[in-house]
Design an enzyme around this catalytic site. Structure first.
Site, short mmCIF file in Angstrom:
data_model
loop_
_atom_site.label_atom_id
_atom_site.label_comp_id
_atom_site.label_asym_id
_atom_site.label_seq_id
_atom_site.Cartn_x
_atom_site.Cartn_y
_atom_site.Cartn_z
N LYS A 1 0.81 -1.23 0.00
CA LYS A 1 0.00 0.00 0.00
C LYS A 1 0.83 1.27 0.00
O LYS A 1 0.42 2.28 -0.56
CB LYS A 1 -0.99 0.02 1.17
CG LYS A 1 -0.34 -0.15 2.51
CD LYS A 1 -1.37 -0.37 3.60
CE LYS A 1 -0.68 -0.79 4.88
NZ LYS A 1 -0.24 -2.18 4.90
N VAL B 1 -5.81 -2.55 0.02
CA VAL B 1 -6.87 -1.96 0.86
C VAL B 1 -7.80 -3.09 1.32
O VAL B 1 -8.31 -3.84 0.49
CB VAL B 1 -7.70 -0.92 0.07
CG1 VAL B 1 -8.79 -0.33 0.96
CG2 VAL B 1 -6.81 0.17 -0.49
N GLY C 1 0.51 -10.92 18.33
CA GLY C 1 0.95 -10.71 16.94
C GLY C 1 -0.01 -9.86 16.13
O GLY C 1 0.12 -9.75 14.91
N LYS D 1 -4.74 3.91 3.01
CA LYS D 1 -5.79 3.13 2.34
C LYS D 1 -6.93 4.04 1.86
O LYS D 1 -7.45 3.84 0.75
CB LYS D 1 -6.31 2.05 3.28
CG LYS D 1 -5.24 0.96 3.56
CD LYS D 1 -5.64 0.07 4.71
CE LYS D 1 -4.62 -1.03 4.97
NZ LYS D 1 -4.83 -1.73 6.25
N GLY E 1 -3.57 -10.36 7.40
CA GLY E 1 -3.27 -11.79 7.60
C GLY E 1 -2.72 -12.40 6.34
O GLY E 1 -3.02 -11.98 5.22
N1 HSE Z 1 -1.42 -3.35 10.09
C1 HSE Z 1 -2.51 -3.51 9.17
C2 HSE Z 1 -3.79 -3.70 9.96
C3 HSE Z 1 -2.25 -4.68 8.26
O1 HSE Z 1 -3.73 -3.81 11.20
O2 HSE Z 1 -4.88 -3.68 9.40
C4 HSE Z 1 -2.96 -4.62 6.95
O3 HSE Z 1 -2.63 -3.51 6.17
#
Ligand code: HSE
Length: 401
Positions: free
Chosen positions: A100, A127, A182, A200, A297
Site C-alpha cells: 500500500k 486496501v 501478533g 488506504k 493476515g
Molecule cells: N497493520 C494492518 C492492519 C495490516 O492492522 O490492518 C494490513 O494492512
C-alpha cells in the site's frame, strides 16, 4: 502455462505460494492456463522449504527472463519494490501487489507505465486485505457516482478498541496484549496513529475520483488518546468507538481523513469487531453497499494478490481498468465538514459549557467529577473557538451517523 515470480518470501509472499499451491487446480481453471511459479525472490535462503529451489537472490534473473509474464510483489516499502515494479512494467510484465505504501505514493505513475506497455498494475490486497473492494469499485459500481466511503480499514486498531470496549481495559494494556498475540507491531505507530488507514483511504479516494489523492494531505488522528471512560459514555449512548477512515464528496469538495468516531447501532459498521475490516460505500443510485472480512493476515491478503494474478493471466497483452491520473485531487480541510461532537468537561465547568454551546444532550454521574455532552452539528473551527473558553475541557470525540 504462464510463468510467474513472487518478490519477497515473508508473510504475504509465502502466503501467495501457499494459495497457488493449495488451490492450483481451480486457479488454473479460472485463469484458463496453468499458473506456474518459476522464481521466488528473497535475500534469504530457505533450507528445507518445499520451494527452496525456486528461490533466487538477484532480481535481474526475473526481470530479464522473458518467460515471466506476471510478478506478485510482496516486498513492502518503497525501495527496491518501486524500481523492480517500474522495470517489470516497462517490459510488459504485469505486477500484482499488496504494497500500500508504494501504491499510494507512486500508483498514478505505475498505472500509466502499465498502460503504455500493455500490461496491468493491480493492487486489490492493498486496501482491506482479503476483502474485494477495489475490483467492485472498478468493475461493478460503474453506474454510480460514489460520494461517500466510510471504512474500518485497520485491524490492529479495531482489535484494540473492541477489547477496550468489551473488557474495560485501558489502551496500554490492550496494546501490549495485541503485540503479544501478533496483532500489533512492536512499533505500532503506523497503525495506532492512523497512518495505515490514511494510506488506504487515499488509495480509495484516488481510485474513485481518477485523481491522485496524497496521503500527506489526509488528516490522521489515532486512538492513543481514547480512554476506558470514553467507552463508559459510549455504552450509555448505545454507541461504539471505532477508528474510521472517511472519504466524502460534497458540492465539488473532497474530504479524506482518519479519526476515532462514535457510531450508533443504525450504522452498518457498528457490529464490526476485533481484527475485521469493513468498507461502507455510498453510490448516488445504489445507496449503501458494505464489504466485510479479513483486512489483514497471510492467507486473506495473499488470496487477494492471487485473484489479481488470475485477472492478469486472463488478460495477457492488455491493460485492465483501474488506476488514476497524476493530476492531484484537491482535498478540503476536514475541519470545514460539520459534525456533532461528544465532549467531556469537568463537572464544575458544565454550566459554562451550556452557556457557550446552548442546551445539549447531557450525561451526568457516569464518571466521577465530570459531565459529558453531545453538541449540535458545527464545523471544527467553530467547535475549537467555543471550547477554547472552557477551562475544564477534557476531550472530544467526533460523532459519525
Ligand atoms: N497493520 C494492518 C492492519 C495490516 O492492522 O490492518 C494490513 O494492512
Amino acid at each position: 502455462m504462464i510463468k510467474i515470480a513472487v518478490l519477497g518470501y515473508g508473510t504475504v509472499g509465502s502466503g501467495i505460494v501457499e494459495v497457488i499451491k493449495t488451490n492450483q487446480k481451480l486457479i488454473d481453471e479460472r485463469a484458463g492456463e496453468q499458473v506456474d511459479i518459476k522464481y521466488i525472490l528473497d535475500l534469504r535462503d530457505f533450507p528445507g522449504d518445499p520451494y527452496e529451489k525456486l528461490v533466487v537472490h538477484d532480481a535481474e534473473v526475473i526481470l530479464n527472463d522473458s518467460e515471466i509474464r506476471i510478478i506478485a510483489e510482496a516486498m513492502g516499502g518503497i525501495e527496491p519494490a518501486f524500481t523492480f515494479t517500474k522495470r517489470a512494467l516497462a517490459v510488459g510484465k504485469s505486477v500484482c501487489t499488496s504494497n500500500k505504501e508504494l501504491v499510494e505514493k507512486h500508483g498514478a505513475e505505475l498505472c500509466e507505465l502499465a498502460k503504455a506497455n500493455n500490461c496491468s498494475y493491480l493492487f486489490e490486497a492493498s486496501v482491506g486485505g482479503g476483502i474485494p473492494i477495489l475490483r467492485p469499485l472498478v468493475n461493478c459500481l460503474t453506474a454510480d457516482h460514489i460520494d461517500a466511503v466510510t471504512g474500518i480499514l485497520n485491524g490492529t486498531t479495531n482489535y484494540i478498541l473492541t477489547r477496550m470496549d468489551e473488557d474495560g481495559a485501558d489502551y496500554e494494556t490492550v496494546l501490549k496484549e495485541a503485540q503479544e498475540k501478533g496483532y500489533a507491531e512492536r512499533n505500532p505507530e503506523a497503525d495506532v496513529e492512523g497512518y495505515d488507514a490514511g494510506r488506504k483511504i487515499a488509495i480509495l479516494a484516488s481510485l474513485i475520483t481518477g485523481k491522485d489523492a496524497d496521503f500527506e494531505h489526509v488528516y490522521t488522528e489515532g486512538i492513543t488518546g481514547i480512554t476506558p471512560e470514553d467507552f463508559v459514555y459510549a455504552r450509555a449512548m448505545k454507541r461504539v468507538i471505532r477508528l474510521l477512515a472517511l472519504y466524502r464528496e460534497k458540492n465539488g469538495s473532497y474530504y479524506a481523513y482518519v479519526a476515532p468516531a462514535m457510531i450508533g447501532r443504525d450504522n452498518p459498521l457498528y457490529g464490526v469487531r476485533d481484527v475485521f475490516n469493513s468498507i461502507l460505500v455510498h453510490g448516488n443510485m445504489l445507496g449503501n453497499a458494505m464489504f466485510y472480512g479479513a483486512g489483514a493476515g497471510k492467507l486473506p491478503t495473499a488470496s487477494a494478490v492471487v485473484s489479481d494474478v488470475v485477472d492478469c493471466v486472463r488478460s495477457v497483452g492488455e491493460t485492465l481498468p483501474g488506476g488514476w491520473s497524476r493530476e492531484k485531487l484537491p482535498l478540503t480541510d476536514h475541519r470545514s465538514r460539520a459534525k456533532r461532537f461528544f465532549v467531556r468537561v469537568s463537572q464544575q465547568d458544565a454550566a459554562s459549557f451550556t452557556e457557550v454551546f446552548g442546551e445539549c444532550e447531557k450525561y451526568e454521574s457516569l464518571v466521577e467529577s465530570e459531565t459529558g455532552f453531545v453538541t449540535p452539528e458545527m464545523d471544527e473551527n467553530e467547535f475549537e473557538e467555543k471550547i477554547a473558553g472552557i477551562s475544564g475541557y477534557i476531550s472530544r470525540i467526533r460523532i459519525e451517523d
